[in-house]
Design an enzyme around this catalytic site. Structure first.
Site, PDB file in Angstrom:
ATOM      1  N   ASP A  90       1.085  -1.526   0.045  1.00 16.90           N
ATOM      2  CA  ASP A  90       0.164  -0.091   0.116  1.00 16.90           C
ATOM      3  C   ASP A  90       1.176   1.157  -0.026  1.00 16.90           C
ATOM      4  OD1 ASP A  90      -2.188  -1.932   0.113  1.00 16.90           O
ATOM      5  OD2 ASP A  90      -2.869  -0.775   2.628  1.00 16.90           O
ATOM      6  N   ASP A  91       0.423   2.074  -0.413  1.00 19.83           N
ATOM      7  CA  ASP A  91       0.735   3.801   0.020  1.00 19.83           C
ATOM      8  C   ASP A  91       2.246   4.211  -1.175  1.00 19.83           C
ATOM      9  OD1 ASP A  91      -1.409   3.677   1.753  1.00 19.83           O
ATOM     10  OD2 ASP A  91       0.539   3.568   3.492  1.00 19.83           O
ATOM     11  N   HIS A 141      -5.782   3.207  -3.720  1.00 16.52           N
ATOM     12  CA  HIS A 141      -5.581   3.294  -2.355  1.00 16.52           C
ATOM     13  C   HIS A 141      -6.095   4.281  -2.372  1.00 16.52           C
ATOM     14  CE1 HIS A 141      -5.101   1.963   1.860  1.00 16.52           C
ATOM     15  NE2 HIS A 141      -4.011   3.490   1.765  1.00 16.52           N
ATOM     16  N   HIS A 145      -5.094   9.413   0.720  1.00 12.00           N
ATOM     17  CA  HIS A 145      -5.491   8.714   1.939  1.00 12.00           C
ATOM     18  C   HIS A 145      -5.752   9.373   3.198  1.00 12.00           C
ATOM     19  CE1 HIS A 145      -3.370   5.994   4.690  1.00 12.00           C
ATOM     20  NE2 HIS A 145      -3.301   5.173   3.776  1.00 12.00           N
ATOM     21  N   TYR A 183      -7.010   3.392   5.395  1.00 11.23           N
ATOM     22  CA  TYR A 183      -7.393   2.686   6.791  1.00 11.23           C
ATOM     23  C   TYR A 183      -8.774   1.301   7.092  1.00 11.23           C
ATOM     24  CZ  TYR A 183      -5.672   7.302   7.694  1.00 11.23           C
ATOM     25  OH  TYR A 183      -5.368   8.626   7.251  1.00 11.23           O
ATOM     26  N   HIS A 233       3.807  -2.252   2.890  1.00 11.98           N
ATOM     27  CA  HIS A 233       4.227  -0.687   2.490  1.00 11.98           C
ATOM     28  C   HIS A 233       5.643  -0.872   1.742  1.00 11.98           C
ATOM     29  CE1 HIS A 233       0.860  -0.746   5.674  1.00 11.98           C
ATOM     30  NE2 HIS A 233       0.096  -0.210   4.848  1.00 11.98           N
TER      31      HIS A 233
HETATM   32 NI    NI Z   1      -2.919   3.190   3.224  1.00 16.49          NI
END
Ligand code: NI
Length: 287
Positions: A90-91, A141, A145, A183, A233
């Site tokens: 992620d991210d 995603h 965020h 989240y 991540h």
């Molecule tokens: Ni995230």
């Protein structure tokens, strides 16, 4: 004198002809070598290699996210092993993503990347075409965020649309095939409109908290089981470094590291838009 000059001229002409022939020969040779190199590159491309070597451990050609649940059920090798697992990141993308892709490529592994639009703007050009070429799955995603529970449905959808548009720039016009809410926070209204499966996880490495290579290796290897979706991540250097150990060790244990769509298909599940999935264990999700 005249005769000697004629002889000399003849010798020059013969030399020139021999030289020409030699140059032509070299050129032909060069062309042949180039053609040969092009052919061998084609023969050794990753997708083809995976497609033509179905029984050597890696069977999934690029594009395997398209595998249907029926094909998954019929895939006896999956049925026999039952040990497919999906690494998800992620991210990102970020500066470390390229190194992670090196590791995945080295071991014939695939992963799913849930990317932020804000990072696709910075690192998408260098990473997304390669993710796609390696058969990895592209996930959305959001752009920045946010907590979707605090946004209107329209603002939430705009976050995903912006990111899809950015991903599409580097993926032949195609956006993400799966989404993950920041989240893990979604709303029923947003799920109804999102148009793709929502993917959660069942192994949370907490890599963002530990930022420690050994801790992340342990978090994965001590908790993994067949059908799992593992959350990491790729924006953390320690995470990417830990994958240099995690990926080969999982392969060593007999796991197939696959995309979300393939993980579902291997367990006989066709992913549906607007549904939430946590992992796949003999067809059941952990919902
Ligand atoms: Ni995230």
């Amino acid at each position: 004198m005249d005769r000697n000059r004629w002889k000399a001229q003849c010798q020059i002409l013969i030399c020139a002809a021999v030289l020409d022939a030699a140059i032509l020969g070299l050129m032909a040779g060069t062309v042949q070598v180039r053609a040969g190199a092009a052919d061998s590159r084609k023969e050794l491309s990753l997708a083809e290699e995976q497609a033509i070597l179905p029984d050597t451990g890696r069977i999934l050609p690029a594009g395997s996210p398209e595998m249907t649940a029926e094909e998954g059920k019929e895939n006896s090798r999956f049925a026999a092993l039952g040990s497919v697992v999906a690494l998800t990141f992620d991210d990102g993308p970020d500066v470390y993503t390229g190194e992670l892709l090196d590791t995945l490529e080295r071991y014939g592994a695939q992963a799913t990347f849930f990317m932020l639009g804000s990072n696709v703007e910075k690192y998408g050009a260098d990473t997304i075409p390669r993710m796609a070429a390696l058969g990895c799955e592209l996930g959305n995603h959001s752009y920045s965020h946010p907590n979707m529970k605090k946004l209107s449905v329209d603002d939430g959808l705009a976050q995903f649309q912006m990111t899809d548009d950015l991903i599409a720039q580097y993926n032949n016009g195609q956006g993400a095939t799966v989404v993950r809410f920041p989240y893990g926070n979604s709303t029923d209204d947003l799920l109804a409109e999102i148009g793709r499966p929502s993917i959660m996880w069942d192994v949370d490495t907490l890599d963002w908290e530990t930022k420690n290579v050994q801790a992340n290796i342990s978090a994965v290897l001590n908790n993994v089981s067949p059908g799992d979706i593992i959350l990491m991540h790729d924006i953390h250097e320690a995470t990417v470094e830990s994958c240099a150990t995690i990926v080969p060790e999982l392969v060593n244990r007999g796991y197939e590291l696959v995309t979300i769509h393939t993980l579902a298909a291997a367990n006989g599940v066709d992913l549906a838009a607007g549904e939430t999935y946590y992992g796949f264990h003999n067809g059941a999700t952990n919902e």
